[in-house]
Enzyme design. Structure first.
Site, PDB file in Angstrom:
ATOM      1  N   ASP A 112       0.769  -1.088  -0.085  1.00 58.79           N
ATOM      2  CA  ASP A 112       0.307  -0.153   0.093  1.00 58.79           C
ATOM      3  C   ASP A 112       1.056   1.569   0.109  1.00 58.79           C
ATOM      4  O   ASP A 112       2.122   1.334   0.870  1.00 58.79           O
ATOM      5  CB  ASP A 112      -0.997  -0.262   1.314  1.00 58.79           C
ATOM      6  CG  ASP A 112      -2.037  -1.259   1.498  1.00 58.79           C
ATOM      7  OD1 ASP A 112      -1.801  -1.738   0.683  1.00 58.79           O
ATOM      8  OD2 ASP A 112      -2.574  -0.754   1.917  1.00 58.79           O
TER       9      ASP A 112
ATOM     10  N   HIS B 270       3.876  -2.169   2.765  1.00 61.95           N
ATOM     11  CA  HIS B 270       3.905  -0.856   2.383  1.00 61.95           C
ATOM     12  C   HIS B 270       5.158  -1.111   1.626  1.00 61.95           C
ATOM     13  O   HIS B 270       6.120  -1.131   2.320  1.00 61.95           O
ATOM     14  CB  HIS B 270       3.483  -0.266   3.686  1.00 61.95           C
ATOM     15  CG  HIS B 270       2.890  -0.105   4.050  1.00 61.95           C
ATOM     16  ND1 HIS B 270       2.305  -0.569   5.350  1.00 61.95           N
ATOM     17  CD2 HIS B 270       1.282   0.938   4.134  1.00 61.95           C
ATOM     18  CE1 HIS B 270       0.708  -0.814   5.812  1.00 61.95           C
ATOM     19  NE2 HIS B 270      -0.001   0.452   5.312  1.00 61.95           N
TER      20      HIS B 270
HETATM   21 NI    NI Z   1      -2.529   2.863   3.474  1.00 59.96          NI
END
Ligand code: NI
Length: 493
Positions: free
Chosen positions: A302, A444
């Site tokens: 992400d 991430h």
């Molecule tokens: Ni996020």
């Protein structure tokens, strides 16, 4: 005189061997006025001791003829016994792939039923392929011929029970690359010819204690490019005598009248020896995988794309042959369009993660639609296509969010907390501890420490047997619905 051998080839009978042959005279058969001459046919009751599955496998493989073929394998422990499977999918042929999957799942469920269960992909985790010959099952499905608009697939199951009893079953299916349809071998023949074929099968398997194959049973009939029909039946083995197959060949001039319209079409395709004509696969980024058969997990990244860390992640994913999913922020895709395009061109899936990482539950419906719409526009401008699913920042949703986003919502079942620990020694073991087949893992790609843990994580998951797929692949067969929230692939039951 035509006769039979274990491997479908013609073999010269020695005097000694000839005495061991049972002669089955199938003089002629009459079907609606047409004569179908299928004899005399000789049977070899003793055949090679090579396990039948290996004989089938040793036939000229057609896999190399099909550009979009990709090989799959599985080692599992089902119903207390090892199962080894190898098969081939063909991109652009969803009907054929679905037929393979239902054959595999049917066989795997039958094994699991021995311990009162259904097959689960978790049974294929941390399992080494059985090396020694012993009780267990080998499943093989491979193309044996391909030409023009026809692909011929052979599916074989070889079982050995703990008491030493073994059996082989096989079927052949014919895929039409023009219509996408998959036909049973029986479809090659005129319906009137079928009873006679079943008689021949019974005679071929005459030394087997197995009952007469019934007319609904799948047939293993290979139509070769000369128009001959090779019909394979199996005999059960016991003790140190393994199961073996026998193949009867009906020569072309005699088989011709037994072929129906479909059979004649298949023959003309096989005779042409033309390159296989395949429809284009749905998408370059999408390869068929069935996550009900093999254990799958989806790695998701992400908040990118990031100009420094995302390209390093792409290099690791390429090296490890992993397809992943990137939930991009619109603002970062707009700032780094070339990186966003690299992600998409590498075959990864891209999801919408809003434009500015807003907590959507704090916004009005109009504000939510603005966040989603601006991200769609900047991701499409960068990659050439708009995402078909989204992830709300913080996983935060409510009824208004689900109503307003206009896309399926994809959250996660395993939270790496990579952003919190910033330490592979913490988040990699956490993911390995919590992951199960069907899981979605959130990470991430904006943190160097996350990238630093990926080779370790991916290597560990693949060595356990996980297929690391992107979100659309993970949900294949269970389409994502707008406004619904998903955390993992649903189980089959
Ligand atoms: Ni996020």
């Amino acid at each position: 005189m035509r006769w039979i051998s274990s491997n479908g080839g013609r073999r010269r009978a020695t005097g000694l061997r000839a005495t061991a042959l049972a002669l089955v005279s199938v003089a002629a058969l009459t079907c609606g006025g047409d004569r179908i001459n299928v004899g005399p046919v000789k049977i070899t009751p003793e055949t090679s001791n090579v396990p039948a599955a290996l004989q089938v496998h040793a036939q000229v493989p057609a896999q190399g003829m099909i550009r979009s073929a990709h090989a799959m394998s599985l080692a599992a422990r089902v119903g207390g016994l090892p199962v080894k499977a190898s098969w081939t999918y063909i991109d652009g042929m969803p009907g054929l792939n679905a037929q393979l999957d239902s054959w595999l799942l049917g066989a795997l469920d039958a094994k699991a039923a021995a311990s009162g269960e259904r097959y689960r992909p978790a049974m294929a985790l941390n399992t080494r392929p059985a090396t020694a010959i012993g009780p267990g099952t080998t499943l093989t499905a491979e193309p044996v011929a391909a030409s023009g608009r026809v692909i011929v697939f052979r599916e074989t199951e070889n079982d050995t029970l703990p008491n030493g009893t073994s059996s082989v079953t096989s079927q052949t299916v014919y895929a039409d690359t023009n219509t996408g349809q998959v036909h049973r071998a029986a479809d090659l023949l005129r319906p009137e010819a079928l009873p006679r074929i079943h008689t021949l099968l019974f005679n071929t398997a005459g030394h087997s204690p197995k009952p007469l194959p019934n007319e609904a049973a799948p047939l293993d009939i290979v139509l070769d490019d000369q128009g001959a029909l090779r019909i394979t039946t199996a005999q059960t083995g016991t003790g140190n005598r393994p199961a073996r197959t026998a193949t009867a060949t009906i020569p072309a001039q005699e088989a011709e009248s037994a072929l129906g319209e479909f059979g004649r079409n298949v023959l003309s395709q096989l005779r042409s020896h033309a390159p296989v004509e395949l429809p284009p696969a749905a998408s370059q980024a999408f390869r068929h995988v069935n996550c009900d058969v093999v254990p799958c997990a989806a790695l998701t990244y992400d908040d990118g794309p990031d100009p420094r860390s995302t390209p390093r992640l792409l290099a690791i994913l390429r090296e490890k042959k992993v397809s992943a999913t990137f939930f991009m922020l619109g603002i970062r895709a707009a700032a780094n369009p070339a990186i966003a395009r690299q992600v998409s061109n590498a075959g990864h899936a891209v999801g919408n993660h809003t434009y500015s990482h807003a907590n959507l539950t704090m916004l009005s419906a109009a504000g939510i639609m603005n966040e989603i719409g601006r991200a769609q526009a900047s991701i499409q401008a960068a990659t050439g296509s708009a995402p078909t699913f989204m992830r709300p920042p913080y996983g935060a949703t409510n009824a208004i969010v689900r109503q307003a986003v206009g896309l399926p919502l994809v959250n996660w079942s395993v939270d790496s907390l990579d952003w919190l620990s910033r330490d592979p020694k913490v988040f990699v073991p956490k993911v390995l501890q919590e992951i199960t087949p069907g899981a979605i893992v959130i990470m991430h790609d904006i943190h160097a420490t996350t990238i630093a843990g990926q080779t370790w994580l991916i290597t560990a998951l693949q060595s356990q047997g996980y297929h690391l797929v992107n979100v659309p692949e993970l949900f294949e067969g269970t389409p994502l619905v707008t406004g619904q929230t998903y955390r993992s692939r649903p189980q089959r039951w």
